[in-house]
Design a protein around this motif. Structure first.
Motif, mmCIF file in Angstrom:
data_model
loop_
_atom_site.group_PDB
_atom_site.id
_atom_site.type_symbol
_atom_site.label_atom_id
_atom_site.label_comp_id
_atom_site.label_asym_id
_atom_site.label_seq_id
_atom_site.Cartn_x
_atom_site.Cartn_y
_atom_site.Cartn_z
ATOM 1 N N ASP A 65 20.884 4.572 4.998
ATOM 2 C CA ASP A 65 21.752 3.943 5.953
ATOM 3 C C ASP A 65 21.024 3.060 6.933
ATOM 4 O O ASP A 65 19.846 3.424 7.244
ATOM 5 C CB ASP A 65 22.531 4.990 6.990
ATOM 6 C CG ASP A 65 23.561 5.849 6.120
ATOM 7 O OD1 ASP A 65 23.834 5.403 4.840
ATOM 8 O OD2 ASP A 65 23.702 6.799 6.597
ATOM 9 N N GLY A 66 21.466 1.863 7.420
ATOM 10 C CA GLY A 66 21.138 1.055 8.249
ATOM 11 C C GLY A 66 21.124 1.663 9.690
ATOM 12 O O GLY A 66 21.859 2.877 9.791
ATOM 13 N N ALA A 67 20.327 1.013 10.699
ATOM 14 C CA ALA A 67 20.153 1.617 11.967
ATOM 15 C C ALA A 67 21.505 1.498 12.549
ATOM 16 O O ALA A 67 22.492 0.563 12.123
ATOM 17 C CB ALA A 67 19.093 1.070 12.859
ATOM 18 N N LEU A 74 24.501 -6.158 4.700
ATOM 19 C CA LEU A 74 24.001 -6.158 3.266
ATOM 20 C C LEU A 74 22.783 -5.338 3.316
ATOM 21 O O LEU A 74 21.770 -5.577 4.086
ATOM 22 C CB LEU A 74 23.967 -7.471 2.603
ATOM 23 C CG LEU A 74 25.183 -8.409 2.741
ATOM 24 C CD1 LEU A 74 24.903 -9.606 2.098
ATOM 25 C CD2 LEU A 74 26.237 -7.598 1.651
ATOM 26 N N PRO A 75 22.379 -4.743 2.301
ATOM 27 C CA PRO A 75 21.175 -4.083 1.960
ATOM 28 C C PRO A 75 19.687 -4.753 1.554
ATOM 29 O O PRO A 75 20.055 -5.908 0.961
ATOM 30 C CB PRO A 75 21.357 -2.885 1.150
ATOM 31 C CG PRO A 75 22.397 -3.309 0.277
ATOM 32 C CD PRO A 75 23.396 -4.071 1.236
ATOM 33 N N ALA A 118 6.051 2.237 4.447
ATOM 34 C CA ALA A 118 6.630 1.247 5.261
ATOM 35 C C ALA A 118 8.159 1.608 5.609
ATOM 36 O O ALA A 118 8.483 1.677 7.048
ATOM 37 C CB ALA A 118 7.023 0.117 4.343
ATOM 38 N N VAL A 119 8.855 2.245 4.661
ATOM 39 C CA VAL A 119 10.318 2.895 5.544
ATOM 40 C C VAL A 119 10.078 3.836 6.490
ATOM 41 O O VAL A 119 10.798 4.232 7.492
ATOM 42 C CB VAL A 119 11.227 3.354 4.286
ATOM 43 C CG1 VAL A 119 12.405 3.939 4.629
ATOM 44 C CG2 VAL A 119 11.348 2.026 3.183
ATOM 45 N N ARG A 120 9.229 4.987 6.154
ATOM 46 C CA ARG A 120 8.813 6.208 6.901
ATOM 47 C C ARG A 120 8.433 5.406 8.403
ATOM 48 O O ARG A 120 9.161 5.923 9.217
ATOM 49 C CB ARG A 120 7.772 6.971 6.591
ATOM 50 C CG ARG A 120 7.477 8.294 7.274
ATOM 51 C CD ARG A 120 6.225 8.933 6.903
ATOM 52 N NE ARG A 120 6.513 9.579 5.578
ATOM 53 C CZ ARG A 120 6.072 9.110 4.494
ATOM 54 N NH1 ARG A 120 5.076 8.274 4.468
ATOM 55 N NH2 ARG A 120 6.364 10.020 3.212
ATOM 56 N N HIS A 129 17.310 -1.763 11.768
ATOM 57 C CA HIS A 129 17.305 -2.424 10.339
ATOM 58 C C HIS A 129 18.421 -2.494 9.384
ATOM 59 O O HIS A 129 19.357 -1.495 9.746
ATOM 60 C CB HIS A 129 15.914 -1.691 9.569
ATOM 61 C CG HIS A 129 16.030 -0.234 9.434
ATOM 62 N ND1 HIS A 129 17.049 0.405 8.268
ATOM 63 C CD2 HIS A 129 15.966 0.889 10.141
ATOM 64 C CE1 HIS A 129 17.107 1.526 8.375
ATOM 65 N NE2 HIS A 129 16.392 1.970 9.417
ATOM 66 N N ARG A 130 18.357 -3.157 8.409
ATOM 67 C CA ARG A 130 19.771 -3.004 7.607
ATOM 68 C C ARG A 130 19.626 -1.750 6.815
ATOM 69 O O ARG A 130 18.282 -1.088 6.588
ATOM 70 C CB ARG A 130 19.364 -4.458 6.691
ATOM 71 C CG ARG A 130 19.554 -5.732 7.029
ATOM 72 C CD ARG A 130 19.345 -6.820 5.927
ATOM 73 N NE ARG A 130 19.650 -7.860 6.597
ATOM 74 C CZ ARG A 130 20.506 -8.822 6.439
ATOM 75 N NH1 ARG A 130 21.672 -8.174 5.833
ATOM 76 N NH2 ARG A 130 20.813 -9.894 6.932
ATOM 77 N N PRO A 131 20.487 -1.506 6.033
ATOM 78 C CA PRO A 131 20.587 -0.501 4.751
ATOM 79 C C PRO A 131 19.394 -1.000 3.841
ATOM 80 O O PRO A 131 19.099 -2.091 3.646
ATOM 81 C CB PRO A 131 22.091 -0.585 4.394
ATOM 82 C CG PRO A 131 22.850 -1.255 5.315
ATOM 83 C CD PRO A 131 21.880 -2.187 6.034
ATOM 84 N N ILE A 132 18.984 0.029 3.175
ATOM 85 C CA ILE A 132 17.723 -0.086 2.418
ATOM 86 C C ILE A 132 18.127 0.728 1.276
ATOM 87 O O ILE A 132 18.608 1.969 1.054
ATOM 88 C CB ILE A 132 16.505 0.644 3.020
ATOM 89 C CG1 ILE A 132 15.840 -0.387 4.263
ATOM 90 C CG2 ILE A 132 15.291 0.387 1.878
ATOM 91 C CD1 ILE A 132 14.941 0.258 4.867
#
Length: 371
Positions: A65-67, A74-75, A118-120, A129-132
């Motif tokens: 999920d995005g923040a 958009l992801p 990076a995501v962590r 941040h956007r959804p990933i």
């Protein structure tokens, strides 16, 4: 100082763990065993994880999920693969003088660790941040025959696609890619006794040799075209005129026009010998991914992100093909080459610079926060 420098030992350990779980293309049990470990890492980050089954190995999908306040945007798609070109036991895993060597360490298990790290770090930082989305496919090294529809589906509607293949040798990102086509050239002749009745036979091997000369004439010294005769086979016994022979060609094209012209020439090949039959068959293809203004804009954002990390980020086209070829024409900005710095993709000295793992993860973290 890179805030991820403290993670360097863990990142190296993760890459080594992935490399020890050897995963040759088409070896579904080994591919799935590695994918289970990769999936567990994304689950620990809070991702919704599922696999898409395929006969030669499953593909991994992740949604994060995005923040708060950005959930509806958009992801961004993070794209990678977990298959390698190496058979089990082909190369040793070792570290020496800041370099990690091993099968798939550069192409592209190091990139998988960069993406996850990076995501962590992004989520730990609390930055918006956007959804990933994450997609890890099992058959990239053989042209993604079962994954290509999934790659396009997951990329469609994305704000950007980031590929975690190796960068250029100097660390530069990849802003476009040549197209790649695998083509099989098959020659059929007529068997006969090579001593008692040689004239009754038609040698498929001799025909193939001459046809490869015609292939060379159609591809050699042409701007924007590469051709490699990668695998050759045929015949049976030395006392039998060969009845069949074949060669698998690896073709690269800078533009769609070059691709269409060369493939038309190869499809028009005709036998040199009476009684011989010549056929061409496309085994797999990825279209050229051309540079676009959208990708140039994305590179500008990546350059700015690099400056914030004290890194100089550059980008240019690449000759090698990858799954980013499949999404370059979807109207989505694409950059590739976010894996660690190294060398030796598909070569016995495959290696990465261990310190670049944290550097690339820091760059991706900053870029995701700025998109």
């Amino acid at each position: 100082m890179n805030p991820l420098a403290a993670d360097a030992a863990r990142m190296q350990a993760d890459v080594e763990r992935y490399v020890r779980l050897e995963s040759p293309s088409a070896d579904a049990p080994r591919l799935d065993a590695l994918l289970e470990v990769v999936a567990a890492g994304w689950e620990r980050l809070g991702g919704r994880v599922w696999t898409e089954p395929a006969p030669q190995g499953a593909h991994l999908c992740v949604e994060i999920d995005g923040a708060a306040g950005r959930e509806a945007e958009l992801p961004v798609l993070l794209l990678g693969h977990h298959d390698t070109v190496w058979p089990v036991g082909a190369l040793p895993l070792r570290a020496a003088d800041g370099i990690l060597y091993g099968p798939g360490v550069y192409d592209m298990k190091g990139g998988l660790v960069v993406a996850e790290t990076a995501v962590r770090a992004l989520r730990a930082s609390g930055r918006a941040h956007r959804p990933i989305r994450v997609l890890v496919v099992a058959d990239e090294e053989v042209g993604s025959p079962t994954a290509r529809h999934l790659v396009r589906d997951r990329a469609t509607g994305s704000a950007a696609v980031l590929g975690f293949e190796p960068p250029h040798p100097d660390g530069g990102l990849k802003t476009a890619r040549w197209g790649s086509t695998r083509l099989r050239l098959t020659c059929t002749g007529r068997e006969s006794h090579a001593a008692l009745a040689p004239d009754d036979g038609v040698s498929a091997v001799d025909e193939l040799v001459d046809q490869l000369g015609a292939v060379r004439a159609a591809t050699e010294h042409r701007e924007g075209v590469l051709c490699n005769a990668g695998t050759v086979g045929g015949g049976g016994r030395t006392n039998v005129v060969a009845g069949d022979a074949w060669c698998d060609l690896g073709l690269r094209f800078e533009t769609p026009d070059q691709e269409a012209d060369v493939l038309a020439r190869l499809a028009a090949l005709r036998p040199v010998r009476p009684g011989a039959v010549v056929r061409t068959e496309i085994l797999g293809a990825r279209p050229p991914w051309a540079a676009t203004p959208m990708t140039a804009q994305l590179l500008t954002v990546a350059t700015t992100a690099g400056e914030a990390c004290g890194q100089s980020v550059t980008g240019r086209p690449a000759r090698g093909g990858a799954d980013t070829n499949l999404v370059g024409g979807l109207g989505v900005p694409v950059l590739d080459g976010f894996g660690p710095v190294g060398r030796g993709a598909h070569a016995p000295d495959e290696q990465i610079v261990i310190s670049s793992l944290a550097e690339r993860a820091e760059l991706v973290t900053e870029l995701l926060a700025r998109l």
